[in-house]
Enzyme design. Structure first.
Site, PDB file in Angstrom:
ATOM      1  N   GLY A 156       0.826  -1.217   0.000  1.00 17.25           N
ATOM      2  CA  GLY A 156       0.000   0.000   0.000  1.00 17.25           C
ATOM      3  C   GLY A 156       0.849   1.251   0.000  1.00 17.25           C
ATOM      4  N   GLU A 210      11.105   3.247   5.598  1.00 12.73           N
ATOM      5  CA  GLU A 210      11.002   1.790   5.713  1.00 12.73           C
ATOM      6  C   GLU A 210      12.144   1.316   6.608  1.00 12.73           C
ATOM      7  OE1 GLU A 210       8.806  -0.694   4.775  1.00 12.73           O
ATOM      8  OE2 GLU A 210      10.235  -1.913   5.886  1.00 12.73           O
ATOM      9  N   THR A 244       5.517  -7.235   3.579  1.00 11.82           N
ATOM     10  CA  THR A 244       5.272  -8.653   3.837  1.00 11.82           C
ATOM     11  C   THR A 244       5.096  -9.430   2.548  1.00 11.82           C
ATOM     12  OG1 THR A 244       4.214  -8.112   5.936  1.00 11.82           O
ATOM     13  CG2 THR A 244       3.716 -10.274   5.007  1.00 11.82           C
ATOM     14  N   CYS A 245       4.282  -8.915   1.642  1.00 12.72           N
ATOM     15  CA  CYS A 245       3.915  -9.675   0.440  1.00 12.72           C
ATOM     16  C   CYS A 245       5.145 -10.102  -0.353  1.00 12.72           C
ATOM     17  CB  CYS A 245       2.977  -8.835  -0.425  1.00 12.72           C
ATOM     18  SG  CYS A 245       2.515  -9.674  -1.939  1.00 12.72           S
ATOM     19  N   CYS A 248       3.052 -13.337   0.059  1.00 14.15           N
ATOM     20  CA  CYS A 248       2.544 -13.847  -1.232  1.00 14.15           C
ATOM     21  C   CYS A 248       3.622 -14.346  -2.190  1.00 14.15           C
ATOM     22  CB  CYS A 248       1.759 -12.778  -1.983  1.00 14.15           C
ATOM     23  SG  CYS A 248       1.248 -11.351  -1.064  1.00 14.15           S
ATOM     24  N   LYS A 271       5.760 -17.343  -0.909  1.00 14.13           N
ATOM     25  CA  LYS A 271       4.779 -18.440  -0.744  1.00 14.13           C
ATOM     26  C   LYS A 271       4.421 -19.038  -2.101  1.00 14.13           C
ATOM     27  CE  LYS A 271       0.861 -17.851  -1.464  1.00 14.13           C
ATOM     28  NZ  LYS A 271      -0.030 -17.086  -0.628  1.00 14.13           N
ATOM     29  N   ALA A 307      10.288   4.767  11.641  1.00  9.97           N
ATOM     30  CA  ALA A 307       9.572   6.045  11.649  1.00  9.97           C
ATOM     31  C   ALA A 307       8.543   6.051  12.761  1.00  9.97           C
ATOM     32  CB  ALA A 307       8.895   6.260  10.311  1.00  9.97           C
ATOM     33  N   TYR A 313      -5.783 -18.990   5.638  1.00 15.06           N
ATOM     34  CA  TYR A 313      -5.008 -18.966   4.390  1.00 15.06           C
ATOM     35  C   TYR A 313      -3.631 -19.609   4.590  1.00 15.06           C
ATOM     36  CZ  TYR A 313      -8.109 -15.477   2.167  1.00 15.06           C
ATOM     37  OH  TYR A 313      -9.165 -14.816   1.607  1.00 15.06           O
ATOM     38  N   GLU A 363      -2.218 -23.220   3.164  1.00 20.16           N
ATOM     39  CA  GLU A 363      -1.236 -23.129   2.077  1.00 20.16           C
ATOM     40  C   GLU A 363       0.029 -23.926   2.426  1.00 20.16           C
ATOM     41  OE1 GLU A 363      -0.977 -18.869   1.414  1.00 20.16           O
ATOM     42  OE2 GLU A 363      -2.704 -18.925   0.054  1.00 20.16           O
ATOM     43  N   ARG A 402      -9.149 -25.356  16.277  1.00 16.39           N
ATOM     44  CA  ARG A 402     -10.152 -25.428  17.343  1.00 16.39           C
ATOM     45  C   ARG A 402     -11.578 -25.556  16.816  1.00 16.39           C
ATOM     46  NH1 ARG A 402      -8.873 -19.300  19.508  1.00 16.39           N
ATOM     47  NH2 ARG A 402      -9.514 -18.174  17.637  1.00 16.39           N
ATOM     48  N   GLY A 414      -3.057 -16.203  12.482  1.00 11.65           N
ATOM     49  CA  GLY A 414      -3.541 -14.856  12.213  1.00 11.65           C
ATOM     50  C   GLY A 414      -2.460 -13.798  12.320  1.00 11.65           C
ATOM     51  N   HIS A 468     -13.011 -25.291 -24.814  1.00 20.34           N
ATOM     52  CA  HIS A 468     -12.982 -26.726 -24.604  1.00 20.34           C
ATOM     53  C   HIS A 468     -11.656 -27.332 -25.019  1.00 20.34           C
ATOM     54  CE1 HIS A 468     -14.913 -30.532 -23.886  1.00 20.34           C
ATOM     55  NE2 HIS A 468     -14.455 -30.992 -25.032  1.00 20.34           N
ATOM     56  N   GLU A 517     -14.643 -24.009 -18.295  1.00 24.29           N
ATOM     57  CA  GLU A 517     -15.872 -23.979 -19.107  1.00 24.29           C
ATOM     58  C   GLU A 517     -17.079 -24.479 -18.305  1.00 24.29           C
ATOM     59  OE1 GLU A 517     -16.219 -26.783 -22.422  1.00 24.29           O
ATOM     60  OE2 GLU A 517     -14.629 -28.009 -21.541  1.00 24.29           O
TER      61      GLU A 517
HETATM   62  P1  NDP Z   1      -6.454 -16.354   9.191  1.00 23.12           P
HETATM   63  O1  NDP Z   1      -7.172 -15.334   9.969  1.00 23.12           O
HETATM   64  O2  NDP Z   1      -6.849 -16.632   7.792  1.00 23.12           O
HETATM   65  O3  NDP Z   1      -6.481 -17.735  10.001  1.00 23.12           O
HETATM   66  C1  NDP Z   1      -6.033 -17.785  11.336  1.00 23.12           C
HETATM   67  C2  NDP Z   1      -6.224 -19.179  11.880  1.00 23.12           C
HETATM   68  O4  NDP Z   1      -5.658 -19.243  13.176  1.00 23.12           O
HETATM   69  C3  NDP Z   1      -7.686 -19.578  12.034  1.00 23.12           C
HETATM   70  O5  NDP Z   1      -7.820 -20.950  11.810  1.00 23.12           O
HETATM   71  C4  NDP Z   1      -7.956 -19.216  13.492  1.00 23.12           C
HETATM   72  O6  NDP Z   1      -8.960 -19.962  14.090  1.00 23.12           O
HETATM   73  C5  NDP Z   1      -6.642 -19.607  14.120  1.00 23.12           C
HETATM   74  N1  NDP Z   1      -6.427 -18.922  15.384  1.00 23.12           N
HETATM   75  C6  NDP Z   1      -6.437 -17.597  15.617  1.00 23.12           C
HETATM   76  N2  NDP Z   1      -6.185 -17.341  16.907  1.00 23.12           N
HETATM   77  C7  NDP Z   1      -6.013 -18.536  17.509  1.00 23.12           C
HETATM   78  C8  NDP Z   1      -5.741 -18.926  18.849  1.00 23.12           C
HETATM   79  N3  NDP Z   1      -5.605 -18.029  19.820  1.00 23.12           N
HETATM   80  N4  NDP Z   1      -5.643 -20.249  19.109  1.00 23.12           N
HETATM   81  C9  NDP Z   1      -5.799 -21.171  18.124  1.00 23.12           C
HETATM   82  N5  NDP Z   1      -6.059 -20.853  16.835  1.00 23.12           N
HETATM   83  C10 NDP Z   1      -6.167 -19.548  16.543  1.00 23.12           C
HETATM   84  O7  NDP Z   1      -4.934 -15.917   9.307  1.00 23.12           O
HETATM   85  P2  NDP Z   1      -3.624 -16.389   8.577  1.00 23.12           P
HETATM   86  O8  NDP Z   1      -2.568 -16.296   9.605  1.00 23.12           O
HETATM   87  O9  NDP Z   1      -3.813 -17.659   7.841  1.00 23.12           O
HETATM   88  O10 NDP Z   1      -3.416 -15.243   7.495  1.00 23.12           O
HETATM   89  C11 NDP Z   1      -3.469 -13.875   7.889  1.00 23.12           C
HETATM   90  C12 NDP Z   1      -4.129 -13.057   6.823  1.00 23.12           C
HETATM   91  O11 NDP Z   1      -3.219 -12.864   5.753  1.00 23.12           O
HETATM   92  C13 NDP Z   1      -5.335 -13.726   6.168  1.00 23.12           C
HETATM   93  O12 NDP Z   1      -6.519 -13.489   6.855  1.00 23.12           O
HETATM   94  C14 NDP Z   1      -5.364 -13.110   4.808  1.00 23.12           C
HETATM   95  O13 NDP Z   1      -6.081 -11.919   4.874  1.00 23.12           O
HETATM   96  C15 NDP Z   1      -3.904 -12.829   4.518  1.00 23.12           C
HETATM   97  N6  NDP Z   1      -3.357 -13.860   3.613  1.00 23.12           N
HETATM   98  C16 NDP Z   1      -3.859 -13.972   2.368  1.00 23.12           C
HETATM   99  C17 NDP Z   1      -3.361 -14.923   1.499  1.00 23.12           C
HETATM  100  C18 NDP Z   1      -3.924 -15.058   0.136  1.00 23.12           C
HETATM  101  O14 NDP Z   1      -4.601 -14.138  -0.322  1.00 23.12           O
HETATM  102  N7  NDP Z   1      -3.704 -16.173  -0.545  1.00 23.12           N
HETATM  103  C19 NDP Z   1      -2.286 -15.828   1.897  1.00 23.12           C
HETATM  104  C20 NDP Z   1      -1.870 -15.636   3.245  1.00 23.12           C
HETATM  105  C21 NDP Z   1      -2.371 -14.686   4.055  1.00 23.12           C
HETATM  106  P3  NDP Z   1     -10.455 -19.383  14.258  1.00 23.12           P
HETATM  107  O15 NDP Z   1     -11.002 -19.296  12.881  1.00 23.12           O
HETATM  108  O16 NDP Z   1     -11.081 -20.406  15.116  1.00 23.12           O
HETATM  109  O17 NDP Z   1     -10.305 -18.039  14.906  1.00 23.12           O
END
Ligand code: NDP
Length: 453
Positions: free
Chosen positions: A16, A35, A42-43, A48, A51, A115, A178, A182, A199, A263, A438, A443
């Site tokens: 961004g 920076e 990150t990307c 991305c 990955k 910064a 995600y 992946e 969970r 997350g 085809h 398709e």
């Molecule tokens: P996500 O939010 O997609 O998934 C997080 C996972 O961790 C979920 O299964 C969640 O469970 C679990 N979790 C979260 N907190 C805890 C906890 N305290 N204990 C146990 N499990 C937990 O995050 P990611 O880390 O996979 O990716 C981050 C973000 O990055 C994505 O949301 C996406 O926006 C972006 N991304 C996009 C990609 C793409 O476009 N291909 C590739 C990689 C990342 P629950 O659902 O139960 O909370």
């Protein structure tokens, strides 16, 4: 004469930030950027791009396996992990250079260092304060590890997985979003034993269609990934060179690495938000209005630090539209409807528009569902049982296609084009009038004639 050193200061040279800085400069204003870690954010560095390179290295493993079915005789195969990592690093360094050059060529003044906001019109980098008429915060997100004994000490995150010295023979992945799915797919294809701990009772979350969640879990299970639903990691313990992962539901697992894909959170550390009075929202994200503006009128924020849609193309679009409005005389806002995305799991999954549950909540019974499941042509001689799922959700009264979902090879490549059709307001009749290419899997999206429900 402006009383400020620059017109715009951007904090963070990720997706961004770089886009906002570059486009603002192209509109003729004086721009600076700071920076502290790497150009491209990150990307490009730990997201991305590497990955996707890892999905490619894993794809070769599957392709070599499948080739025998087509008559190929392939001798012994072995991945030189260190060679791959070093080739990947070369590519990331090349991209870093491109990002830096792009900024320099656009005439953006680059400040290397941490910064910090210094008032509503000032940014401190090291011992310098640069004043700016406007500031954009684009500092992205950072990995999150839950508070579990031994997790932070012994676990790795997506920041580390790209720099492993060796391929883990046994990998435990925590989280089924995600990143978790992946990497589970990547390492499984490379031959690791993969356990996924989560969970919930299903993979992914409610942002994904239920059929997709079930189907993908089935396909990934067929490939040998060990899913552990309704399970929490209670402790990670070091055992020699390995780690013993204790679970609240099942036997402990001895693993070479434990990847926490649990997350990401907004990266606002050390920005001085509180002191300057910038308001934050849930989870510490910078709160912005629909103009990407914070409560301090001269300070804006775009991308993951605002925790709306944590996707690179969304950050790019937000940064671009913002500076077009501020400096380019273009009243452009991005739409958060119909944002396509893909999970590069194995198989891929991709979607645009509403899930069936979201569509039912919005339109009640006024929806028709079309689904198709099939074994893609390539799989047959390869001897693979992998199946593809395609699903369309149509609002019956308007005939508009309001949801499109796919699990299968190249889902991201296929859904991208259909996303444009949906943005343009394509109806089911438009899909039906489209001639298929085809033989392709894609398709199938234009040949689904019979309602599933
Ligand atoms: P996500 O939010 O997609 O998934 C997080 C996972 O961790 C979920 O299964 C969640 O469970 C679990 N979790 C979260 N907190 C805890 C906890 N305290 N204990 C146990 N499990 C937990 O995050 P990611 O880390 O996979 O990716 C981050 C973000 O990055 C994505 O949301 C996406 O926006 C972006 N991304 C996009 C990609 C793409 O476009 N291909 C590739 C990689 C990342 P629950 O659902 O139960 O909370």
């Amino acid at each position: 004469m402006s009383p400020y050193d620059v017109d715009l200061f951007v904090i963070g040279a990720g997706s961004g930030g770089v886009r906002a800085a570059r486009i603002a400069a192209s509109h003729g204003v004086k721009v600076a950027i700071a920076e502290k870690t790497f150009y491209g954010g990150t990307c490009v560095n730990v997201g991305c791009v590497p990955k996707k390179l890892m999905t490619f290295v894993a794809d070769y493993a599957s392709m070599m396996e499948d080739a025998a079915g087509y008559g190929w005789e392939i001798g012994e195969r072995k991945l030189e992990w260190k060679t791959f990592i070093s080739r990947k690093n070369d590519e990331i360094n090349r991209l870093n250079g491109i990002y830096e050059k792009m900024l320099a060529n656009a005439g953006v003044e680059i400040h290397w260092g941490t910064a910090q906001l210094a008032g509503s019109h000032g940014v401190r980098v090291g011992d310098k304060i640069i004043t700016a008429e406007r500031i954009i915060v684009a500092t992205g997100g950072k990995v999150f590890i839950p508070n579990i004994e031994g997790a932070a000490e012994h676990g790795i995150t997506s920041d580390d997985v790209f720099y492993l010295e060796e391929q883990p023979q046994t990998l435990v992945v925590a989280g089924v979003g995600y990143i978790g799915l992946e990497f589970a797919g990547i390492f499984k294809r490379l031959g690791s034993d993969v356990h996924v701990i989560y969970r919930r009772d299903k993979i992914l979350n409610e942002a994904f269609d239920e059929d997709v969640r079930d189907f993908l879990e089935g396909e990934m299970t067929k490939k040998g990934i060990n899913f552990h639903p309704k399970t929490n990691i209670t402790k990670v313990e070091k055992k020699g060179k390995q780690f013993l992962v204790h679970l609240d539901n099942g036997e402990p697992i001895l693993a070479d690495q434990v990847l926490f894909a649990t997350g990401r959170t907004p990266n606002t550390d050390g920005l001085n938000l509180e002191k300057v009075g910038v308001k934050t929202a849930r989870g510490g994200a910078i709160a912005v209005n629909e103009e990407e503006q914070t409560n301090i009128p001269s300070i804006y924020a775009v991308g993951d630090v605002t925790d709306r849609f944590a996707l690179t193309p969304v950050a790019l679009a937000e940064g671009h539209a913002l500076v077009d409005r501020l400096y380019g005389n273009k009243e452009r806002h991005i739409s958060y409807d119909n944002i396509p995305s893909a999970v590069f799991s194995d198989p891929n999954t991709s979607q645009v528009g509403l899930t069936e549950a979201q569509a039912r909540e919005k339109f009640g019974d006024d929806i028709d569902i079309y689904t198709s499941q099939f074994r893609a042509m390539r799989m047959i001689l390869a001897g693979r049982e992998e199946r593809t799922l395609m699903k369309l959700i149509v609002q019956r009264s308007t005939d508009l296609v309001i949801g499109l979902h796919m699990v299968g090879s190249e889902a991201g490549e296929i859904v991208q084009g259909f996303a444009t059709a949906m943005i343009a307001g394509a109806t089911k009749d438009d899909f039906d009038r489209t001639i298929g290419i085809h033989p392709t899997s894609a398709e199938e999206f234009v040949t689904m004639r019979t309602k599933t429900r």
